[in-house]
Design an enzyme around this catalytic site. Structure first.
Site, PDB file in Angstrom:
ATOM      1  CE1 TYR A 187      17.915 166.676 101.610  1.00  0.00           C
ATOM      2  CE2 TYR A 187      15.655 165.967 101.216  1.00  0.00           C
ATOM      3  CZ  TYR A 187      16.997 165.943 100.882  1.00  0.00           C
ATOM      4  OH  TYR A 187      17.427 165.188  99.822  1.00  0.00           O
TER       5      TYR A 187
ATOM      6  CD  GLU B 108      14.963 158.857 116.019  1.00  0.00           C
ATOM      7  OE1 GLU B 108      14.154 158.623 116.942  1.00  0.00           O
ATOM      8  OE2 GLU B 108      14.774 159.733 115.148  1.00  0.00           O
TER       9      GLU B 108
ATOM     10  CG  HIS C 282       9.253 164.816 117.084  1.00  0.00           C
ATOM     11  ND1 HIS C 282      10.186 164.077 116.388  1.00  0.00           N
ATOM     12  CD2 HIS C 282       8.912 165.849 116.270  1.00  0.00           C
ATOM     13  CE1 HIS C 282      10.398 164.643 115.202  1.00  0.00           C
ATOM     14  NE2 HIS C 282       9.639 165.722 115.113  1.00  0.00           N
TER      15      HIS C 282
ATOM     16  CD  GLU D 156      10.166 161.334 118.740  1.00  0.00           C
ATOM     17  OE1 GLU D 156      11.246 161.921 118.940  1.00  0.00           O
ATOM     18  OE2 GLU D 156       9.722 161.084 117.596  1.00  0.00           O
TER      19      GLU D 156
ATOM     20  CG  HIS E  51      14.358 162.956 118.012  1.00  0.00           C
ATOM     21  ND1 HIS E  51      13.258 163.626 117.526  1.00  0.00           N
ATOM     22  CD2 HIS E  51      15.388 163.841 117.943  1.00  0.00           C
ATOM     23  CE1 HIS E  51      13.598 164.853 117.180  1.00  0.00           C
ATOM     24  NE2 HIS E  51      14.892 165.012 117.419  1.00  0.00           N
TER      25      HIS E  51
ATOM     26  CG  ASP F 285       9.809 168.005 109.286  1.00  0.00           C
ATOM     27  OD1 ASP F 285      10.944 167.546 109.083  1.00  0.00           O
ATOM     28  OD2 ASP F 285       8.792 167.293 109.378  1.00  0.00           O
TER      29      ASP F 285
END
Length: 396
Positions: free
Chosen positions: A347, A366, A162, A165, A307, A255
């Site tokens: 998911y 995270e 991401h 991030e 992340h 995703d």
């Protein structure tokens, strides 16, 4: 640092002379048969650089070696043309210097070019590192993978899936640098010797999965006017891209994986944007395809995706994870203080797909807490929390 073979030299001799583990020397010179060294052949010594020294009144190579805490032969090896008895004032010689400091400075806005420059510096200083691109981003930026280790157990860490991030990239690059320093200096990290871990594992690192997105968050939109206007429109007509997670096509790369993608897609945005749009189908984006291809081509025992934020570790997917996943996440939690959570109720993530298709341990970590992008002032705190997880991922 490069040296030239002399009569009688061997890698075993260099290992003793420079106090570098023999395996690191062998892995730094993979294209050379250590049993058939030839005079004049170039050998790479990992963990050293050379610095220039100017001869002054009264200098001798022996005195210089004493002052620099080096064997005399180490200086002779990097100055093959010099006659020790004929030094003259003002002459410049090279002096080996052991690397004991980080080459990576992660405490800055760490974009793609900084990462690539640091990878180049590390591969030059530590030639036992291997690295090749696993594919290209939408804007044709090569996505590098770095391999370190000589073991049969293959492990994978990745960062910056991401865009906002991106602090995960300098965090993982700093760990790589510290691992390299501990290996070549034969020191420990948190009491752990790195040599056995190097010989037991092969660690695959992809430090920046989403280079276009990271550059967008850090540097703003690209110069191409049409692309810039499209990105601003996708970003709700804002030129502030600090909330952008997706790749440059407005697709959320985490995703994009075929692990109940349809369920995630049904509840997410249906058009490109800064976050959560999963694309028109799984594995349509080049960055996600590159990660899938890499994973299929290796035999990873487990994978960790880094992340931000939340100080939690997600470790399950649809109860498909193996029993050892829980044991592992309990150790990750012990060394970091992070909370293990079995299911994120989502998911189509990389970790989900890995667990589903391989039935092996996969984790989404995270790092840190706050609002993305986490401030660089939090770097040291986050690194110290993450360090235990990086190490446990190798020794478990």
């Amino acid at each position: 640092m490069d040296i030239l073979i002399r009569p009688g030299d061997s890698l075993w001799y260099f290992s003793d002379l420079f106090k570098i583990p023999l395996q690191l020397l062998l892995d730094s010179n993979r294209n050379i048969n250590p049993q058939l060294l030839q005079v004049g052949q170039r050998i790479q010594i990992p963990g050293y650089v050379t610095t220039s020294y100017t001869i002054t009144q009264g200098d001798s190579l022996w005195q210089i070696a004493q002052n620099k805490n080096l064997p005399l032969n180490a200086i002779l090896l990097v100055n093959p043309e010099i006659q020790p008895s004929r030094l003259h004032i003002g002459q410049t010689i090279q002096v080996p210097q052991r690397l004991t400091w980080r080459l990576v400075n992660g405490q800055q806005n760490y974009d793609y070019s900084m990462m690539m420059n640091d990878i180049k510096k590390l591969q030059t200083a530590y030639p036992f590192l291997q690295g090749t691109p696993i594919g290209n981003s939408v804007l044709a930026q090569p996505i590098p993978e770095i391999l370190i280790g000589n073991g049969s157990k293959r492990i994978h860490y990745k960062a910056s899936f991401h865009a906002n991030e991106w602090i995960t990239t300098p965090i993982i690059m700093t760990f790589l640098n510290d691992y390299l320093l501990a290996l070549t200096n034969q020191t420990t990290i948190r009491g752990l010797s790195m040599g056995p871990l190097y010989n037991q594992t092969t660690l695959s690192l992809v430090p920046m999965v989403n280079p276009d997105g990271v550059n967008l968050v850090i540097n703003g939109p690209p110069a191409n006017e049409a692309l810039k206007n499209k990105l601003i429109a996708w970003n709700h007509n804002s030129q502030n891209f600090s909330g952008w997670k997706a790749n440059i096509n407005g697709v959320d790369l985490n995703d994009q994986f075929p692990a109940k993608w349809e369920l995630e897609n049904a509840r997410n945005p249906q058009t490109p944007g800064p976050r959560d749009y999963g694309g028109e189908a799984p594995l349509t984006q080049p960055e996600a395809i590159a990660m899938a291809d890499l994973t299929r081509s290796r035999n990873f025992a487990w994978v960790l995706a880094f992340h931000t934020q939340g100080r939690v570790i997600y470790w399950g997917f649809e109860n498909l994870e193996p029993p050892e996943s829980q044991t592992m996440v309990e150790e990750f939690s012990r060394v970091s203080g992070y909370e293990p959570i079995q299911s994120a109720n989502s998911y189509a993530g990389y970790k989900d797909w890995f667990i589903q298709d391989w039935r092996r341990p996969g984790f989404t970590v995270e790092l840190g807490s706050g609002t993305n992008p986490l401030p660089i002032s939090e770097f040291d705190t986050i690194y110290q929390e993450a360090l235990g997880i990086f190490l446990a991922g190798l020794y478990l």
